[in-house]
Scaffold this motif. Structure first.
Motif, PDB file in Angstrom:
ATOM      1  N   HIS A   1      -1.767  -8.809  13.223  1.00 40.34           N
ATOM      2  CA  HIS A   1      -1.482  -7.449  12.735  1.00 40.34           C
ATOM      3  C   HIS A   1      -2.407  -7.148  11.550  1.00 40.34           C
ATOM      4  CE1 HIS A   1       1.031  -3.917  12.086  1.00 40.34           C
ATOM      5  NE2 HIS A   1       0.896  -4.167  10.803  1.00 40.34           N
ATOM      6  N   THR A   2      -3.294  -6.176  11.699  1.00 42.01           N
ATOM      7  CA  THR A   2      -4.281  -5.888  10.646  1.00 42.01           C
ATOM      8  C   THR A   2      -4.285  -4.416  10.272  1.00 42.01           C
ATOM      9  OG1 THR A   2      -5.988  -5.616  12.338  1.00 42.01           O
ATOM     10  CG2 THR A   2      -5.807  -7.792  11.318  1.00 42.01           C
ATOM     11  N   GLU A   3      -3.155  -3.762  10.395  1.00 44.89           N
ATOM     12  CA  GLU A   3      -3.095  -2.329  10.096  1.00 44.89           C
ATOM     13  C   GLU A   3      -3.481  -2.027   8.652  1.00 44.89           C
ATOM     14  OE1 GLU A   3       0.156   1.348  10.149  1.00 44.89           O
ATOM     15  OE2 GLU A   3       0.636  -0.597  11.034  1.00 44.89           O
ATOM     16  N   TYR A   4      -3.192  -2.970   7.750  1.00 47.66           N
ATOM     17  CA  TYR A   4      -3.450  -2.728   6.335  1.00 47.66           C
ATOM     18  C   TYR A   4      -4.666  -3.503   5.837  1.00 47.66           C
ATOM     19  CZ  TYR A   4       1.167  -0.892   7.002  1.00 47.66           C
ATOM     20  OH  TYR A   4       2.225  -0.190   7.482  1.00 47.66           O
ATOM     21  N   CYS A   5      -5.521  -3.876   6.778  1.00 46.09           N
ATOM     22  CA  CYS A   5      -6.791  -4.494   6.435  1.00 46.09           C
ATOM     23  C   CYS A   5      -7.910  -3.553   6.858  1.00 46.09           C
ATOM     24  CB  CYS A   5      -6.954  -5.847   7.146  1.00 46.09           C
ATOM     25  SG  CYS A   5      -5.687  -7.045   6.720  1.00 46.09           S
ATOM     26  N   PHE A   6      -9.134  -3.916   6.554  1.00 48.01           N
ATOM     27  CA  PHE A   6     -10.262  -3.080   6.931  1.00 48.01           C
ATOM     28  C   PHE A   6     -10.700  -3.327   8.368  1.00 48.01           C
ATOM     29  CE2 PHE A   6     -11.068  -3.160   2.243  1.00 48.01           C
ATOM     30  CZ  PHE A   6     -10.731  -1.838   2.035  1.00 48.01           C
ATOM     31  N   MET A   7      -9.998  -4.234   9.044  1.00 43.28           N
ATOM     32  CA  MET A   7     -10.317  -4.503  10.437  1.00 43.28           C
ATOM     33  C   MET A   7      -9.595  -3.495  11.313  1.00 43.28           C
ATOM     34  SD  MET A   7      -9.857  -8.612  10.266  1.00 43.28           S
ATOM     35  CE  MET A   7     -10.094  -8.806  12.024  1.00 43.28           C
ATOM     36  N   SER A   8      -9.953  -3.459  12.590  1.00 40.39           N
ATOM     37  CA  SER A   8      -9.275  -2.550  13.504  1.00 40.39           C
ATOM     38  C   SER A   8      -7.836  -3.009  13.704  1.00 40.39           C
ATOM     39  CB  SER A   8      -9.993  -2.523  14.854  1.00 40.39           C
ATOM     40  OG  SER A   8     -10.006  -3.807  15.427  1.00 40.39           O
ATOM     41  N   SER A   9      -6.949  -2.056  13.990  1.00 42.83           N
ATOM     42  CA  SER A   9      -5.526  -2.359  14.092  1.00 42.83           C
ATOM     43  C   SER A   9      -5.162  -2.758  15.514  1.00 42.83           C
ATOM     44  CB  SER A   9      -4.713  -1.131  13.677  1.00 42.83           C
ATOM     45  OG  SER A   9      -3.348  -1.369  13.865  1.00 42.83           O
TER      46      SER A   9
ATOM     47  N   GLY B   1       0.789 -10.254   7.763  1.00 45.65           N
ATOM     48  CA  GLY B   1       0.756  -8.999   8.492  1.00 45.65           C
ATOM     49  C   GLY B   1       2.149  -8.475   8.783  1.00 45.65           C
ATOM     50  N   SER B   2       3.067  -9.373   9.152  1.00 40.93           N
ATOM     51  CA  SER B   2       4.435  -8.941   9.427  1.00 40.93           C
ATOM     52  C   SER B   2       5.148  -8.516   8.148  1.00 40.93           C
ATOM     53  CB  SER B   2       5.214 -10.062  10.119  1.00 40.93           C
ATOM     54  OG  SER B   2       5.303 -11.205   9.298  1.00 40.93           O
ATOM     55  N   VAL B   3       4.875  -9.219   7.032  1.00 39.40           N
ATOM     56  CA  VAL B   3       5.468  -8.834   5.742  1.00 39.40           C
ATOM     57  C   VAL B   3       4.954  -7.469   5.303  1.00 39.40           C
ATOM     58  CG1 VAL B   3       5.542  -9.382   3.275  1.00 39.40           C
ATOM     59  CG2 VAL B   3       5.892 -11.189   4.972  1.00 39.40           C
ATOM     60  N   GLU B   4       3.637  -7.257   5.414  1.00 37.30           N
ATOM     61  CA  GLU B   4       3.054  -5.969   5.031  1.00 37.30           C
ATOM     62  C   GLU B   4       3.654  -4.832   5.850  1.00 37.30           C
ATOM     63  OE1 GLU B   4      -1.018  -6.761   5.711  1.00 37.30           O
ATOM     64  OE2 GLU B   4      -1.403  -7.525   3.703  1.00 37.30           O
ATOM     65  N   LYS B   5       3.813  -5.068   7.146  1.00 32.25           N
ATOM     66  CA  LYS B   5       4.360  -4.014   8.003  1.00 32.25           C
ATOM     67  C   LYS B   5       5.768  -3.642   7.569  1.00 32.25           C
ATOM     68  CE  LYS B   5       5.249  -2.872  12.842  1.00 32.25           C
ATOM     69  NZ  LYS B   5       5.187  -3.357  14.232  1.00 32.25           N
TER      70      LYS B   5
END
Length: 199
Positions: A107-115, A169-173
């Protein structure tokens, strides 16, 4: 940097890490051959699916990994940061393959990578291979005793960053669903900084 400490002090610090029975389990037999047989049986089942994933079977000579400690010179009493090298183990290259398979699903929604959506591992064989790679690979301590890490992922494993990214990623989400997504400021390129400075 080299840090010199008495060998007995070094061994004592490692012993204090390995005595945590929630993380490590001392074993009396080298499980290398049984791990190879178990993993190759699972790989045969995975490879039997014509339209599915194909994994390379484990062949060659292998042995348990080993644990060592880096001294934390910035902390009181200089504790050790333990690292378990799994390079000699039969599951090291398999772990690298699994890391390549699962990394695109972090899960990379909050990174600069693609989601991409967080992967839900439902394939029983891949789940079992992940478990073997993270919990069954044996390692030796400097005193010659054999251990297995029964909780968490060993640092230096090809899967350690993958699992850390899954977790974060799960924590950020969860957090950002409650509090809203924070603004992300992209770094300014150095070329632009130089141009602004010249102006």
């Amino acid at each position: 940097m080299f840090v010199l400490i008495p060998s007995q002090q070094y061994l004592s610090k490692l012993d204090s890490i390995l005595c945590n029975t929630t993380k490590f389990q001392q074993i009396t037999r080298d499980p290398t051959l049984s791990i190879i047989r178990k993993v190759n049986k699972i790989i045969d089942a995975v490879n039997a699916r014509r339209d599915g994933l194909h994994l390379q079977k484990i062949t060659g000579d292998f042995r348990p990994g080993y644990i060592y400690g880096n001294v934390k010179t910035h902390k009181d009493d200089n504790p050790l940061h333990h690292i378990i090298s799994q390079i000699p183990t039969p599951t090291y290259h398999l772990a690298k393959t699994l890391n390549a398979i699962f990394t695109p699903f972090v899960h990379t929604e909050y990174c600069f990578m693609s989601s991409l959506p967080l992967l839900k591992i439902e394939e029983i064989h891949l789940r079992e291979l992940l478990r073997i790679c993270t919990q069954e690979a044996a390692f030796r301590c400097p005193r010659g005793k054999l251990y297995q890490q029964i909780d968490g992922v060993a640092m230096s494993s090809p899967l350690d960053v993958l699992f850390a990214n899954f977790f974060m990623g799960s924590v950020e989400k969860e957090v950002f669903n409650r509090s809203g997504r924070p603004p992300i400021v992209r770094p300014v390129r150095r070329r632009h900084l130089r141009e602004d400075h010249q102006l």
